[in-house]
Design an enzyme around this catalytic site. Structure first.
Site, PDB file in Angstrom:
ATOM      1  N   LEU A  44       0.832  -1.206   0.000  1.00  0.00           N
ATOM      2  CA  LEU A  44       0.000   0.000   0.000  1.00  0.00           C
ATOM      3  C   LEU A  44       0.864   1.253   0.000  1.00  0.00           C
ATOM      4  CD1 LEU A  44      -2.664  -1.022   2.672  1.00  0.00           C
ATOM      5  CD2 LEU A  44      -3.089  -0.624   0.249  1.00  0.00           C
ATOM      6  N   GLY A  45       2.031   1.146   0.598  1.00  0.00           N
ATOM      7  CA  GLY A  45       2.920   2.300   0.675  1.00  0.00           C
ATOM      8  C   GLY A  45       4.031   2.021   1.661  1.00  0.00           C
ATOM      9  N   ASP A  96       3.791  13.135  14.849  1.00  0.00           N
ATOM     10  CA  ASP A  96       3.979  13.076  13.390  1.00  0.00           C
ATOM     11  C   ASP A  96       2.664  13.328  12.639  1.00  0.00           C
ATOM     12  OD1 ASP A  96       5.548  12.871  11.168  1.00  0.00           O
ATOM     13  OD2 ASP A  96       5.704  10.691  11.178  1.00  0.00           O
ATOM     14  N   GLY A 118       6.803   4.121   4.669  1.00  0.00           N
ATOM     15  CA  GLY A 118       7.129   5.349   5.386  1.00  0.00           C
ATOM     16  C   GLY A 118       8.342   5.121   6.263  1.00  0.00           C
ATOM     17  N   GLY A 119       8.481   5.989   7.256  1.00  0.00           N
ATOM     18  CA  GLY A 119       9.651   5.933   8.116  1.00  0.00           C
ATOM     19  C   GLY A 119       9.728   4.691   8.981  1.00  0.00           C
ATOM     20  N   PHE A 120       8.587   4.037   9.199  1.00  0.00           N
ATOM     21  CA  PHE A 120       8.595   2.855  10.064  1.00  0.00           C
ATOM     22  C   PHE A 120       8.834   1.557   9.300  1.00  0.00           C
ATOM     23  CE2 PHE A 120       5.677   5.850  12.201  1.00  0.00           C
ATOM     24  CZ  PHE A 120       6.329   5.982  13.400  1.00  0.00           C
ATOM     25  N   GLY A 121       8.450   1.542   8.036  1.00  0.00           N
ATOM     26  CA  GLY A 121       8.574   0.317   7.249  1.00  0.00           C
ATOM     27  C   GLY A 121       7.555   0.296   6.125  1.00  0.00           C
ATOM     28  N   VAL A 171       3.948  -0.933   4.278  1.00  0.00           N
ATOM     29  CA  VAL A 171       2.561  -1.261   4.632  1.00  0.00           C
ATOM     30  C   VAL A 171       1.958  -2.130   3.526  1.00  0.00           C
ATOM     31  CG1 VAL A 171       0.296  -0.324   5.243  1.00  0.00           C
ATOM     32  CG2 VAL A 171       2.355   0.975   5.798  1.00  0.00           C
TER      33      VAL A 171
HETATM   34  N1  LIG Z   1      -4.675   1.579   7.584  1.00  0.00           N
HETATM   35  C1  LIG Z   1      -4.362   1.856   6.308  1.00  0.00           C
HETATM   36  N2  LIG Z   1      -5.272   1.700   5.326  1.00  0.00           N
HETATM   37  C2  LIG Z   1      -4.971   1.984   4.036  1.00  0.00           C
HETATM   38  N3  LIG Z   1      -3.779   2.456   3.633  1.00  0.00           N
HETATM   39  C3  LIG Z   1      -2.836   2.644   4.568  1.00  0.00           C
HETATM   40  C4  LIG Z   1      -3.053   2.345   5.945  1.00  0.00           C
HETATM   41  N4  LIG Z   1      -1.925   2.640   6.635  1.00  0.00           N
HETATM   42  C5  LIG Z   1      -1.051   3.087   5.726  1.00  0.00           C
HETATM   43  N5  LIG Z   1      -1.568   3.094   4.484  1.00  0.00           N
HETATM   44  C6  LIG Z   1      -0.901   3.513   3.241  1.00  0.00           C
HETATM   45  O1  LIG Z   1       0.490   3.259   3.350  1.00  0.00           O
HETATM   46  C7  LIG Z   1       1.204   4.472   3.126  1.00  0.00           C
HETATM   47  C8  LIG Z   1       2.447   4.446   3.982  1.00  0.00           C
HETATM   48  O2  LIG Z   1       2.104   4.584   5.333  1.00  0.00           O
HETATM   49  P1  LIG Z   1       3.209   4.842   6.424  1.00  0.00           P
HETATM   50  O3  LIG Z   1       2.500   5.162   7.692  1.00  0.00           O
HETATM   51  O4  LIG Z   1       4.171   3.719   6.453  1.00  0.00           O
HETATM   52  O5  LIG Z   1       4.001   6.093   5.857  1.00  0.00           O
HETATM   53  P2  LIG Z   1       3.747   7.629   6.018  1.00  0.00           P
HETATM   54  O6  LIG Z   1       2.450   7.873   6.746  1.00  0.00           O
HETATM   55  O7  LIG Z   1       3.922   8.268   4.703  1.00  0.00           O
HETATM   56  O8  LIG Z   1       4.948   8.082   6.924  1.00  0.00           O
HETATM   57  P3  LIG Z   1       5.145   7.811   8.502  1.00  0.00           P
HETATM   58  O9  LIG Z   1       6.116   6.703   8.574  1.00  0.00           O
HETATM   59  O10 LIG Z   1       5.680   9.073   9.022  1.00  0.00           O
HETATM   60  O11 LIG Z   1       3.822   7.465   9.095  1.00  0.00           O
HETATM   61  C9  LIG Z   1       0.220   5.582   3.460  1.00  0.00           C
HETATM   62  O12 LIG Z   1       0.522   6.759   2.784  1.00  0.00           O
HETATM   63  C10 LIG Z   1      -1.101   4.990   3.008  1.00  0.00           C
HETATM   64  O13 LIG Z   1      -1.259   5.255   1.648  1.00  0.00           O
END
Ligand SMILES: Nc1ncnc2c1ncn2[C@@H]1O[C@H](COP(=O)(O)OP(=O)(O)OP(=O)(O)O)[C@@H](O)[C@H]1O
Ligand SMILES: [Mg+2]
Length: 378
Positions: free
Chosen positions: A69-70, A189, A72-75, A77
């Site tokens: 799905l995407g 954040d 981010g800083g944690f890993g 998704v």
């Molecule tokens: N519960 C969810 N349902 C649907 N999509 C999600 C969900 N959680 C995360 N995503 C998708 O995964 C992407 C990455 O999320 P992630 O939280 O890892 O990174 P981020 O929000 O860009 O940065 P950060 O690490 O600071 O939170 C999001 O931008 C979103 O598109």
């Protein structure tokens, strides 16, 4: 005999059995086999706190991590499924596990998992094994707000009435974390990527409590114990000052600017005066030139009042000194229109060191291009 796979609502023993028996031919929802009252009871039990998953269960739920799905800083998704029509987002965390951090992890996860609010993303399950640390969240069909705000195709933009609702929902979610839940939580954040949208475009804040769980080195700064994404992080996060819940208020203000502008706050492709939206917006506000804002941000006459209110709230939230920023409960009332927004002071005076022009290196400290650029001119 019909084999069924319904482990999301079954006991641990049943789950293990079903997972071993992974060649199921037909999936039957549990609520077709067990009386509704029992399903409801099991559901309520599950809602109470997150349940532990094995790494094998995570692998099966995500179809061997096949749909990203995407990240981010944690890993990373991944999209997953727990039972019929129950989709989940599985966040696989960077890092390694050991017995010492396991205890802390469990404590934090149990806090996060017990938090239930309409505007906060639910944590259903978690996995903590040497090979895999993961959090299993409710799946949000419309993804994160950034994907909608910063679309190239302006025609598909969300309208301001909906954006106002999203801002309000976000504010209510943060208010709950700060002022209403048993364990006061600072998010650290707040940004459009952490505001997720359900099928009705209702806003839910994601990733609360994670700042305490993980250290993110690549895309996020970690200084003086505070964390955040450049561009949204409050000034005190990069100074040896006490960090309070007011750092979320600052980030919420930055988020509001991006909602109003429907653009990233920093855009180097624009002319000098508009590169950093918050300063430009302040100047527009100070000179009472809202017509210019309307034209540039494509705001219709009918939305002007609500946008002006959001702008004033954003300016109040981004005040340099934390004590000058309002509490989230006050922000909610101001956004609801139940409380008048006071005339904000210039939040950016610290960026103008004696001249009329903003101090560029100081401004750079506050911005971020696509979450990746962090000026080292600090
Ligand atoms: N519960 C969810 N349902 C649907 N999509 C999600 C969900 N959680 C995360 N995503 C998708 O995964 C992407 C990455 O999320 P992630 O939280 O890892 O990174 P981020 O929000 O860009 O940065 P950060 O690490 O600071 O939170 C999001 O931008 C979103 O598109
Ligand atoms: Mg996130």
């Amino acid at each position: 005999m019909v084999k069924c796979k319904c482990w999301a609502l079954s006991t641990k023993k049943d789950e293990d059995k079903l997972l071993e028996d992974d060649d199921s031919e037909q999936i039957i929802p549990l609520d077709q086999i067990i009386p509704p009252a029992i399903v409801q009871f099991l559901d309520d039990m599950e809602r109470e706190k997150p349940i532990r998953f094995t790494s094998q269960q995570v692998r099966i739920a995500t179809g061997s991590f096949c749909s990203i799905l995407g990240s981010g800083g944690f890993g990373i998704v991944y999209k997953g499924i727990m039972s019929i029509n129950k989709y989940v987002a599985v966040k696989v965390l960077n890092g390694t596990s050991n017995k010492r951090i396991e205890e802390q992890f469990m404590a934090e996860v149990s806090t996060i998992g017990r938090i239930h609010h309409h505007n906060l993303v639910r944590l259903y399950r978690f996995c903590f094994e040497p090979s895999l640390i993961a959090l299993v969240y409710e799946f949000m069909v419309n993804g994160s707000l950034d994907k909608h705000l910063f679309k190239a195709n302006q025609g598909e933009m969300i309208g301001f009435d909906k954006l106002h609702e999203i801002a309000l929902g976000t504010a209510r979610g943060i208010r709950y974390l700060h002022e209403e839940c048993a364990h006061k939580i600072i998010h650290h954040d707040i940004k459009p990527g952490n505001i997720l949208l359900d099928s009705n475009f209702c806003a839910k804040v994601a990733d609360f409590g994670l700042a305490k769980l993980c250290n993110r080195e690549k895309t996020h700064i970690t200084m003086t114990g505070g964390r955040g994404t450049p561009g949204y992080a409050a000034p005190e996060l990069w100074m040896p000052l006490l960090v309070t819940h007011k750092c979320d208020v600052y980030s919420f203000g930055m988020l509001l600017f991006e909602i109003i502008g429907r653009r990233r706050n920093m855009d180097t492709t624009l002319g000098d005066s508009q590169q950093w939206f918050p300063i430009w917006a302040w100047e527009i506000y100070e000179k009472n030139q809202l017509k210019e804002l309307m034209i540039d941000c494509e705001i219709e006459e009918k939305d002007l009042e609500v946008v002006e209110r959001m702008l004033k709230v954003a300016l109040c939230c981004c005040q340099y000194r934390p004590e000058n920023r309002p509490m989230m409960s006050v922000i909610v009332k101001m956004l609801e229109g139940l409380l008048e927004v006071p005339e904000p002071l210039n939040p950016f005076t610290h960026l103008f060191s004696g001249s009329n022009q903003p101090n560029v290196s100081a401004t750079r400290m506050s911005w971020n291009v696509s979450g990746s650029t962090w000026s080292s001119s600090v």
